[in-house]
Design a protein around this motif. Structure first.
Motif, PDB file in Angstrom:
ATOM      1  N   UNK A  47      -4.146  12.260  -2.837  1.00 46.50           N
ATOM      2  CA  UNK A  47      -3.775  13.570  -3.357  1.00 46.50           C
ATOM      3  C   UNK A  47      -2.250  13.709  -3.208  1.00 46.50           C
ATOM      4  N   UNK A  48      -1.692  14.806  -3.734  1.00 48.28           N
ATOM      5  CA  UNK A  48      -0.228  14.973  -3.702  1.00 48.28           C
ATOM      6  C   UNK A  48       0.326  14.856  -2.281  1.00 48.28           C
ATOM      7  N   UNK A  49      -0.411  15.372  -1.273  1.00 52.18           N
ATOM      8  CA  UNK A  49       0.105  15.398   0.109  1.00 52.18           C
ATOM      9  C   UNK A  49      -0.213  14.129   0.898  1.00 52.18           C
ATOM     10  N   UNK A  50      -0.840  13.130   0.288  1.00 53.47           N
ATOM     11  CA  UNK A  50      -1.325  11.974   1.063  1.00 53.47           C
ATOM     12  C   UNK A  50      -0.201  11.240   1.784  1.00 53.47           C
ATOM     13  N   UNK A  51      -0.512  10.852   3.017  1.00 56.29           N
ATOM     14  CA  UNK A  51       0.429  10.084   3.828  1.00 56.29           C
ATOM     15  C   UNK A  51      -0.035   8.619   3.833  1.00 56.29           C
ATOM     16  N   UNK A  52       0.820   7.662   3.382  1.00 53.46           N
ATOM     17  CA  UNK A  52       0.383   6.271   3.248  1.00 53.46           C
ATOM     18  C   UNK A  52      -0.220   5.702   4.537  1.00 53.46           C
ATOM     19  N   UNK A  53       0.406   5.982   5.684  1.00 55.48           N
ATOM     20  CA  UNK A  53      -0.073   5.384   6.940  1.00 55.48           C
ATOM     21  C   UNK A  53      -1.468   5.916   7.299  1.00 55.48           C
ATOM     22  N   UNK A  54      -1.659   7.210   7.108  1.00 50.48           N
ATOM     23  CA  UNK A  54      -2.990   7.796   7.414  1.00 50.48           C
ATOM     24  C   UNK A  54      -4.063   7.239   6.489  1.00 50.48           C
ATOM     25  N   UNK A  70     -12.453  11.846   7.977  1.00 48.79           N
ATOM     26  CA  UNK A  70     -11.793  11.851   9.287  1.00 48.79           C
ATOM     27  C   UNK A  70     -12.463  10.810  10.174  1.00 48.79           C
ATOM     28  N   UNK A  71     -11.730  10.424  11.218  1.00 49.98           N
ATOM     29  CA  UNK A  71     -12.232   9.421  12.163  1.00 49.98           C
ATOM     30  C   UNK A  71     -13.330  10.027  13.060  1.00 49.98           C
ATOM     31  N   UNK A  72     -14.243   9.197  13.536  1.00 47.49           N
ATOM     32  CA  UNK A  72     -15.182   9.627  14.578  1.00 47.49           C
ATOM     33  C   UNK A  72     -14.538   9.392  15.942  1.00 47.49           C
ATOM     34  N   UNK A  73     -14.945  10.173  16.949  1.00 40.86           N
ATOM     35  CA  UNK A  73     -14.409  10.009  18.302  1.00 40.86           C
ATOM     36  C   UNK A  73     -15.576   9.943  19.285  1.00 40.86           C
ATOM     37  N   UNK A  74     -15.407   9.109  20.307  1.00 40.51           N
ATOM     38  CA  UNK A  74     -16.465   8.991  21.313  1.00 40.51           C
ATOM     39  C   UNK A  74     -16.615  10.297  22.085  1.00 40.51           C
ATOM     40  N   UNK A  75     -15.493  10.964  22.315  1.00 38.14           N
ATOM     41  CA  UNK A  75     -15.522  12.240  23.033  1.00 38.14           C
ATOM     42  C   UNK A  75     -16.037  13.342  22.089  1.00 38.14           C
ATOM     43  N   UNK A  76     -17.156  14.005  22.432  1.00 38.99           N
ATOM     44  CA  UNK A  76     -17.758  14.988  21.519  1.00 38.99           C
ATOM     45  C   UNK A  76     -16.809  16.122  21.136  1.00 38.99           C
ATOM     46  N   UNK A  77     -15.950  16.527  22.077  1.00 39.71           N
ATOM     47  CA  UNK A  77     -15.020  17.627  21.748  1.00 39.71           C
ATOM     48  C   UNK A  77     -14.002  17.191  20.705  1.00 39.71           C
ATOM     49  N   UNK A 105       0.842  -1.206   0.000  1.00 36.81           N
ATOM     50  CA  UNK A 105       0.000   0.000   0.000  1.00 36.81           C
ATOM     51  C   UNK A 105       0.877   1.256   0.000  1.00 36.81           C
ATOM     52  N   UNK A 106       1.878   1.245   0.890  1.00 40.12           N
ATOM     53  CA  UNK A 106       2.767   2.407   1.000  1.00 40.12           C
ATOM     54  C   UNK A 106       3.451   2.673  -0.329  1.00 40.12           C
TER      55      UNK A 106
END
Ligand code: ISC
Length: 459
Positions: free
Chosen positions: A433-440, A284-291, A198-199
């Motif tokens: 996109x051009x800035x994509x990070x493989x791990x993310x 983006x990821x969801x988070x249990x913490x609303x903030x 993938x990387x």
């Protein structure tokens, strides 16, 4: 009534079920028999009846919970379609080839009921298979508390008495079938892509983008799983619908198995001259913490990379609709679509179609959007082919339904699995996109895969 048909009706209606709402169907069949038999050979004929409402406690005579081989649950319309069998299957050279069949379709039964419909699929851009469309032999449509049962037949394929036998048997299964709702667990995983591969692919793609060969490409990874038992696709679809109410959830017969999905991306919904589409890209990821969750959404909205990735999709959809619409509207800035595992940048795009534009014509112009392929289209396609990117199980194709009036609904086949016996093939991808990070991007595909993995007890 012919004696043979009376025999079929007697045989297929057990004495204990004489109060069965199917007697409404039986009566309608008898009343329409002459017209059905007079329909010219090759002609498609459908007969619809209204059924009593389903009781919420599930004890009603009509409680369509299981059975059949196609299921479609629309998120915001409180509508579920349950299909069984095939009255006709068409392989379409172009998706709008359906129009000729549509206008010749004979519709019988009570007035004012929703029109009969066909399910269809268009394969992913990387798959040369043709689009397919099929009219279910039996269709149960629940809209709000209202139920319509539609049976269909292509004249000449089957003797009418035989078709009636199938209609009643399949309708009974749709109405009274017993749930088999224990889902198996995962016995083994066989990833077809690892992080190193993938990387490498993401790096090569970002370099190609930096070199100006293309602006965006959607890479994908495949995960095969073996299950401890057979998974019922219809049960999977029901579970997905309960967990992902904002998505379009479906299970459609495909190959020897089923494609099951909870798709957040409704490519097109057509009602009369109005068409609605959805641009979805940027994740983006969801988070249990609303903030933390709100912060992730804020970062997504503020990220130039995510906003460009999204704008490519929204622009392409608006441009494709402008070719067939008198007017197209969309908000200037995206909002957030919140799903269970991820949140996406989201732009609704609506249009007023020019007279004579068919729904499947709209779909073929929109597909494939840059949310599943990349941009520009030809360069992205060339790049994915050069990278030997594969797609199967309809992943990144389109599925939907179209009714006799030409209205319908189309969803991208995403957050999906192809399920057959004790095996499932899962896919997930990410816009590079051009800035994509493989791990993310890898983590993002993990989150997308979990839509289906969670059904098998995967945390
Ligand atoms: C390709 C997929 O998602 C697409 C749809 C929404 C957001 C996406 C993204 O942010 O990368 C993808 O373009 C997938 O779920 O496999």
């Amino acid at each position: 009534m012919s004696t043979s048909l009376q025999t079929v009706l007697d045989e297929t209606r057990p004495p204990a079920e004489r109060a069965d709402p199917l007697h409404l169907l039986e009566r309608a069949i008898l009343e329409s028999l002459d017209t059905i038999e007079a329909t010219r050979p090759g002609g498609l004929v459908s007969l619809s009846v209204a059924l009593p409402d389903a009781a919420p406690d599930g004890d009603a005579a009509v409680n369509p919970v299981r059975g059949g081989d196609c299921r479609w649950l629309s998120p915001d319309e409180d509508q579920t379609l349950y299909g069984a069998g095939e009255a006709v299957r068409l392989t379409l050279p172009t998706p709008d080839g359906f129009e000729a069949h549509r206008t010749a379709w004979v519709v019988l039964g009570e007035e004012g009921l929703p029109p009969p419909l066909a399910f269809w699929t268009v394969p992913p851009a990387l798959d040369p298979a043709p689009p397919e469309l099929w009219v279910p032999r039996v269709l149960l449509r629940r809209t709000g508390g209202r139920m319509t049962l539609t049976v269909s037949l292509r004249r000449g394929d089957t003797p009418v008495a035989e078709a009636v036998r199938c209609w009643l048997a399949e309708a009974r299964t749709l109405l009274h079938g017993r749930p088999r709702d224990v889902l198996p667990a995962i016995a083994a995983r066989a990833p077809k892509t690892d992080l190193a591969d993938w990387t490498d692919r993401v790096r090569r793609t970002t370099e190609a983008i930096a070199a100006g060969r293309l602006s965006k490409a959607v890479l994908a990874r495949r995960l095969d799983i073996r299950l401890t038992g057979t998974a019922d696709a219809q049960v999977l679809a029901d579970r997905l619908a309960a967990l992902h109410p904002a998505c379009c959830t479906f299970a459609l017969a495909h190959g020897q198995g089923h494609v099951v999905a909870a798709s957040p991306e409704r490519l097109a919904v057509k009602r009369g001259a109005k068409v609605h589409s959805t641009a979805l890209a940027g994740t983006a990821q969801r988070h249990a913490d609303p903030e933390a969750d709100a912060r992730a959404a804020g970062d997504l909205l503020a990220s130039p990379k995510e906003r460009r990735e999204h704008a490519i999709v929204a622009d392409a959809i608006a441009e494709a609709l402008a070719e067939v619409c008198e007017s197209v509207e969309r908000p200037e800035t995206p909002d957030i679509m919140r799903l269970r595992q991820v949140q996406h940048l989201h732009t609704p795009v609506t249009g007023h179609l020019r007279a004579g534009v068919g729904f499947l014509d709209v779909v073929s112009r929109l597909h494939p959007t840059p949310a599943v392929l990349g941009w520009p289209r030809p360069a992205a396609l060339d790049w994915l082919r050069a990278m030997n990117e594969g797609r199967d199980g309809l992943y990144t194709g389109v599925a939907g339904w179209i009714d006799r009036d030409g209205d319908g609904e189309a969803a991208m086949v995403l957050r999906s699995a192809y399920v057959e016996d004790r095996a499932a093939v899962l896919w997930a991808g990410a816009g590079i996109m051009a800035e994509s990070d493989p791990a993310r991007e890898w983590t993002e595909t993990d989150l997308k895969l979990s839509t289906l993995l969670n059904l098998f007890g995967d945390p």
